[in-house]
Write a protein that holds these residues in place. Structure first.
Motif, PDB file in Angstrom:
ATOM      1  N   MET A  71       1.319  -1.108   0.239  1.00 40.81           N
ATOM      2  CA  MET A  71      -0.050   0.125  -0.698  1.00 40.81           C
ATOM      3  C   MET A  71       0.779   1.303   0.518  1.00 40.81           C
ATOM      4  N   LEU A  72       0.845   2.207  -0.671  1.00 38.43           N
ATOM      5  CA  LEU A  72       1.095   3.527  -0.863  1.00 38.43           C
ATOM      6  C   LEU A  72       0.062   4.926  -0.326  1.00 38.43           C
ATOM      7  N   GLU A  73       1.189   5.789   0.703  1.00 38.24           N
ATOM      8  CA  GLU A  73       0.916   7.204   0.731  1.00 38.24           C
ATOM      9  C   GLU A  73       1.628   7.811  -0.453  1.00 38.24           C
ATOM     10  N   GLY A  74       1.171   9.318  -0.548  1.00 33.21           N
ATOM     11  CA  GLY A  74       2.104   9.972  -1.497  1.00 33.21           C
ATOM     12  C   GLY A  74       1.230  10.783  -1.913  1.00 33.21           C
ATOM     13  N   ASP A  75       1.667  11.745  -2.681  1.00 38.66           N
ATOM     14  CA  ASP A  75       1.106  12.460  -3.584  1.00 38.66           C
ATOM     15  C   ASP A  75       0.262  12.234  -4.977  1.00 38.66           C
TER      16      ASP A  75
ATOM     17  N   ASN B 161      -5.172  11.514 -12.536  1.00 36.75           N
ATOM     18  CA  ASN B 161      -4.628  10.636 -12.595  1.00 36.75           C
ATOM     19  C   ASN B 161      -2.995  10.299 -13.090  1.00 36.75           C
ATOM     20  N   SER B 162      -2.432  11.768 -13.156  1.00 39.00           N
ATOM     21  CA  SER B 162      -1.081  11.890 -13.802  1.00 39.00           C
ATOM     22  C   SER B 162      -0.140  11.319 -12.500  1.00 39.00           C
ATOM     23  N   ASN B 163      -0.503  11.337 -11.768  1.00 39.37           N
ATOM     24  CA  ASN B 163       1.115  11.558 -10.600  1.00 39.37           C
ATOM     25  C   ASN B 163       0.453   9.643 -10.191  1.00 39.37           C
TER      26      ASN B 163
ATOM     27  N   THR C  77      -1.867   0.013  -9.768  1.00 40.92           N
ATOM     28  CA  THR C  77      -1.762  -1.100  -9.403  1.00 40.92           C
ATOM     29  C   THR C  77      -1.623  -2.131  -9.246  1.00 40.92           C
ATOM     30  N   ASP C  78      -1.495  -2.247 -10.700  1.00 41.44           N
ATOM     31  CA  ASP C  78      -1.126  -3.070 -11.864  1.00 41.44           C
ATOM     32  C   ASP C  78       0.734  -3.201 -11.485  1.00 41.44           C
ATOM     33  N   THR C  79       1.394  -2.212 -12.129  1.00 43.63           N
ATOM     34  CA  THR C  79       2.715  -1.543 -11.534  1.00 43.63           C
ATOM     35  C   THR C  79       2.821  -2.160 -10.768  1.00 43.63           C
ATOM     36  N   ILE C  80       2.098  -1.527  -9.330  1.00 45.17           N
ATOM     37  CA  ILE C  80       3.120  -2.011  -7.730  1.00 45.17           C
ATOM     38  C   ILE C  80       2.572  -3.665  -7.718  1.00 45.17           C
TER      39      ILE C  80
ATOM     40  N   THR D 263      11.988   4.284  -7.141  1.00 44.17           N
ATOM     41  CA  THR D 263      11.225   4.738  -8.231  1.00 44.17           C
ATOM     42  C   THR D 263      10.507   5.380  -8.117  1.00 44.17           C
ATOM     43  N   TYR D 264       9.288   5.903  -7.215  1.00 42.99           N
ATOM     44  CA  TYR D 264       8.754   6.762  -7.474  1.00 42.99           C
ATOM     45  C   TYR D 264       8.804   7.811  -6.362  1.00 42.99           C
ATOM     46  N   PRO D 265       9.618   8.636  -6.997  1.00 42.19           N
ATOM     47  CA  PRO D 265       9.234  10.455  -6.159  1.00 42.19           C
ATOM     48  C   PRO D 265       8.158  10.382  -5.190  1.00 42.19           C
ATOM     49  N   GLN D 266       6.956  10.226  -5.714  1.00 47.32           N
ATOM     50  CA  GLN D 266       5.346  11.375  -4.900  1.00 47.32           C
ATOM     51  C   GLN D 266       4.762  10.297  -3.698  1.00 47.32           C
TER      52      GLN D 266
END
Length: 280
Positions: free
Chosen positions: A35-39, A49-51, A55-58, A88-91
């Motif tokens: 599970m991810l949190e962020g921007d 959805n640009s940022n 979930t398939d990538t996760i 991989t994901y700075p956001q």
């Protein structure tokens, strides 16, 4: 209205890793929730959805990290996986990973650990079936339900019927695993039922583990033959074996090979192989 909390990710990402150290294999089957949190607020509030990472990538990242780290413990694996998301994901501001392990214990024969054969931890439920008629004969059978075992190599499936409906590719090296329901009929009373039941299971496992399997059907028949030869007090043995499938992951999109090292565990739908072997 304020968006108070937000997080998202992928659950039930099942992955089997095989770490090959010469002939010795280590296996690690995990069920991951990442599970991810962020921007990511604008995905919720502005249909933007640009940022946001799919979930398939996760899920794909889990498999990539599995391929790149086949030998790590679950604790180390989760740490490397979290760092991969950050790198991989700075956001991404925080990562929550939950891992549940399906534990496979290494089999031993003659006091020697087997390099690539395993049984499921906390395995199987012993069963007894008795039928008695007043003044008549008694029939007794013992067995086990849900007894899971696996070998990570020395199994194949080749030279089968192929037609326009066939999509399955031949292989001479695959994981072979099942959750077996078995029962054996007693024709005589052994010195010890528990000890003899254990001997039957040991015999089945040794044949399965130490010989090449041309098919589950091939292994089951030879396992039944060996059990009857080892225990004269049983008259027949029946085995029903649903396949526990481990599907090799295609990682070519990420520039990675997969030499039978990372698999998707699944049991639906499954092959169902059954047979009864008796004395002639």
């Amino acid at each position: 209205m304020p968006l108070i909390k937000k997080r998202y990710g992928k659950g039930r990402v099942r992955v089997m890793r095989i770490h090959r150290d010469g002939d010795r294999h280590e296996v690690s089957q995990l069920n991951i929730k990442a599970m991810l949190e962020g921007d990511f607020a604008r995905t919720y509030t502005n249909a933007d959805n640009s940022n946001t990472v799919s979930t398939d990538t996760i899920k794909n990242v889990v498999n990539v990290v599995a391929r790149e780290n086949t030998g790590l413990s679950p604790e180390e694996f989760c740490q490397v996986l979290a760092q991969k998301y950050f790198n991989t994901y700075p956001q991404v501001s925080s990562v929550s990973i939950t891992s549940h392990e399906t534990r496979w214990n290494r089999l031993s024969f003659g006091g020697k650990p087997h390099p690539h054969s395993f049984v499921l931890d906390g395995n199987g439920k012993p069963t007894v079936e008795l039928t008695a008629v007043r003044g008549g004969p008694l029939t007794l059978a013992s067995g086990v339900d849900g007894f899971a075992f696996m070998k990570s190599t020395q199994s194949g499936w080749e030279n089968y019927v192929k037609d326009r409906y066939t999509t399955l590719a031949e292989t001479h090296d695959r994981i072979c695993a099942t959750s077996m329901v078995a029962s054996w009929k007693w024709s005589g009373k052994p010195a010890s039922y528990p000890a003899t039941n254990a001997k039957i299971l040991d015999t089945l496992l040794e044949v399965f583990s130490t010989t090449y399997s041309w098919s589950v059907q091939d292994s089951l028949y030879r396992m039944g033959e060996a059990a009857l030869a080892a225990v004269p007090e049983i008259s027949e043995i029946s085995m029903a074996c649903p396949n526990m499938h481990f599907i090799p992951m295609n990682l070519s999109a990420f520039g990675l090979d997969n030499n039978n090292q990372v698999f998707l565990p699944t049991d639906e739908p499954h092959g169902q192989i059954e047979c009864t072997v008796g004395r002639g």
